[in-house]
Design a protein around this motif. Sequence first.
Motif, PDB file in Angstrom:
ATOM      1  N   PRO A   1      -7.413 -76.280  10.530  1.00  0.00           N
ATOM      2  CA  PRO A   1      -8.126 -77.531  10.262  1.00  0.00           C
ATOM      3  C   PRO A   1      -9.162 -77.318   9.158  1.00  0.00           C
ATOM      4  CG  PRO A   1      -9.007 -76.525  12.232  1.00  0.00           C
ATOM      5  CD  PRO A   1      -7.872 -75.643  11.783  1.00  0.00           C
ATOM      6  N   SER A   2      -8.769 -77.570   7.929  1.00  0.00           N
ATOM      7  CA  SER A   2      -9.581 -77.189   6.764  1.00  0.00           C
ATOM      8  C   SER A   2     -10.702 -78.198   6.534  1.00  0.00           C
ATOM      9  CB  SER A   2      -8.689 -77.093   5.525  1.00  0.00           C
ATOM     10  OG  SER A   2      -7.619 -76.206   5.757  1.00  0.00           O
ATOM     11  N   ALA A   3     -11.846 -77.975   7.171  1.00  0.00           N
ATOM     12  CA  ALA A   3     -12.950 -78.929   7.094  1.00  0.00           C
ATOM     13  C   ALA A   3     -13.459 -79.102   5.665  1.00  0.00           C
ATOM     14  CB  ALA A   3     -14.086 -78.478   8.016  1.00  0.00           C
TER      15      ALA A   3
ATOM     16  N   ASP B   1     -13.479 -82.488   3.514  1.00  0.00           N
ATOM     17  CA  ASP B   1     -14.753 -82.994   2.984  1.00  0.00           C
ATOM     18  C   ASP B   1     -14.644 -83.307   1.497  1.00  0.00           C
ATOM     19  OD1 ASP B   1     -16.315 -83.103   5.247  1.00  0.00           O
ATOM     20  OD2 ASP B   1     -16.999 -81.036   5.071  1.00  0.00           O
ATOM     21  N   ALA B   2     -13.984 -82.415   0.757  1.00  0.00           N
ATOM     22  CA  ALA B   2     -13.837 -82.636  -0.690  1.00  0.00           C
ATOM     23  C   ALA B   2     -13.050 -83.915  -0.962  1.00  0.00           C
ATOM     24  CB  ALA B   2     -13.136 -81.435  -1.331  1.00  0.00           C
ATOM     25  N   LEU B   3     -12.012 -84.160  -0.176  1.00  0.00           N
ATOM     26  CA  LEU B   3     -11.229 -85.380  -0.352  1.00  0.00           C
ATOM     27  C   LEU B   3     -12.042 -86.617   0.016  1.00  0.00           C
ATOM     28  CD1 LEU B   3      -7.860 -84.121   1.166  1.00  0.00           C
ATOM     29  CD2 LEU B   3      -8.328 -84.546  -1.257  1.00  0.00           C
TER      30      LEU B   3
ATOM     31  N   VAL C   1     -12.229 -80.424 -11.302  1.00  0.00           N
ATOM     32  CA  VAL C   1     -12.198 -81.150 -10.041  1.00  0.00           C
ATOM     33  C   VAL C   1     -10.852 -81.836  -9.870  1.00  0.00           C
ATOM     34  CG1 VAL C   1     -13.203 -83.045  -8.732  1.00  0.00           C
ATOM     35  CG2 VAL C   1     -14.686 -81.456  -9.972  1.00  0.00           C
ATOM     36  N   HIS C   2     -10.371 -82.515 -10.934  1.00  0.00           N
ATOM     37  CA  HIS C   2      -9.082 -83.194 -10.871  1.00  0.00           C
ATOM     38  C   HIS C   2      -7.959 -82.202 -10.558  1.00  0.00           C
ATOM     39  CE1 HIS C   2     -10.561 -87.093 -11.938  1.00  0.00           C
ATOM     40  NE2 HIS C   2     -11.036 -86.684 -13.097  1.00  0.00           N
ATOM     41  N   ALA C   3      -7.995 -81.053 -11.214  1.00  0.00           N
ATOM     42  CA  ALA C   3      -6.946 -80.051 -10.997  1.00  0.00           C
ATOM     43  C   ALA C   3      -6.971 -79.537  -9.564  1.00  0.00           C
ATOM     44  CB  ALA C   3      -7.127 -78.896 -11.981  1.00  0.00           C
TER      45      ALA C   3
END
Length: 280
Positions: free
Chosen positions: A204-206, A210-212, A179-181
Amino acid sequence: MANRLADSSSDHLLQYAHQPVDWWPWGPEALAHAVETDRPILLSIGYASCHWCHVMGSESFENPEVAEFINAHFVPVKVDREQHPVLDQVFMTATQLMNEGAGGWPLTAFLTPEGRPFFTGTYFPPEPQPGRPSFTQVLQALADTWETDRQTLVAGADMVAGHLAALATAPLTDDAPEVHAAVETIAADFDLIHAGFGTAPKFPSATTLDALLVRGDARSLELAQRSLETMARGGICDQIGGGFHRYAVDPGWVVPHFEKMLDDNALLLGTYIRGWRRTA
């Protein structure tokens, strides 16, 4: 003269119903015909509002000479991705595997008669362009290879099918280092001037946003919030009709590619709600 798509319930397929290409809709009959005639399948996936689908359709599929070659050497199959989203996802994954992550529509794939992809791409122009062969060059090369070196194509199709099967059965993981990588990779691609990720064309990368937002630390929230604000203020957002266009053709989100997709806007609606809840 109408082809087999004339009775379709799909607006996209009806757009191809009077072309000289002898289109089949996706189904067991098309696959059985490919096996019976021992010809590879030319699979074209798109949707009714797809700009480059219309361009390739008028440039190539309405060309009588191109259509004659396709009908003689391939079994052409047309798919509306809005009617077959799972099928679209499978072949888009194959396209991204075979093209270093690149994909899009129209999705142009060549399959064995059993339906395994051995060559994939998106839009092919009528004349060669730098780094991109013409559609007729692709058709001729694959038809020749199918006749003279079929085993190479079949071996490639088997390899791709194996990768797809492995992806379908891969276990989900919440391994923290991975996840960190992933977050570090996303952050490295952030556009410090215009926000968003990468350069033109800019999407527009939804799911990325969302992950951020889910990660929730100060840095991740800043990248997400800046992107959401810049997109909403830019030309990619339809300030009159609402919603977001498919992508911007420039890095600054100013000039949109003039089409809007329901699934993009459904995802972005959720992303903006989550962004509003997570930030000030």
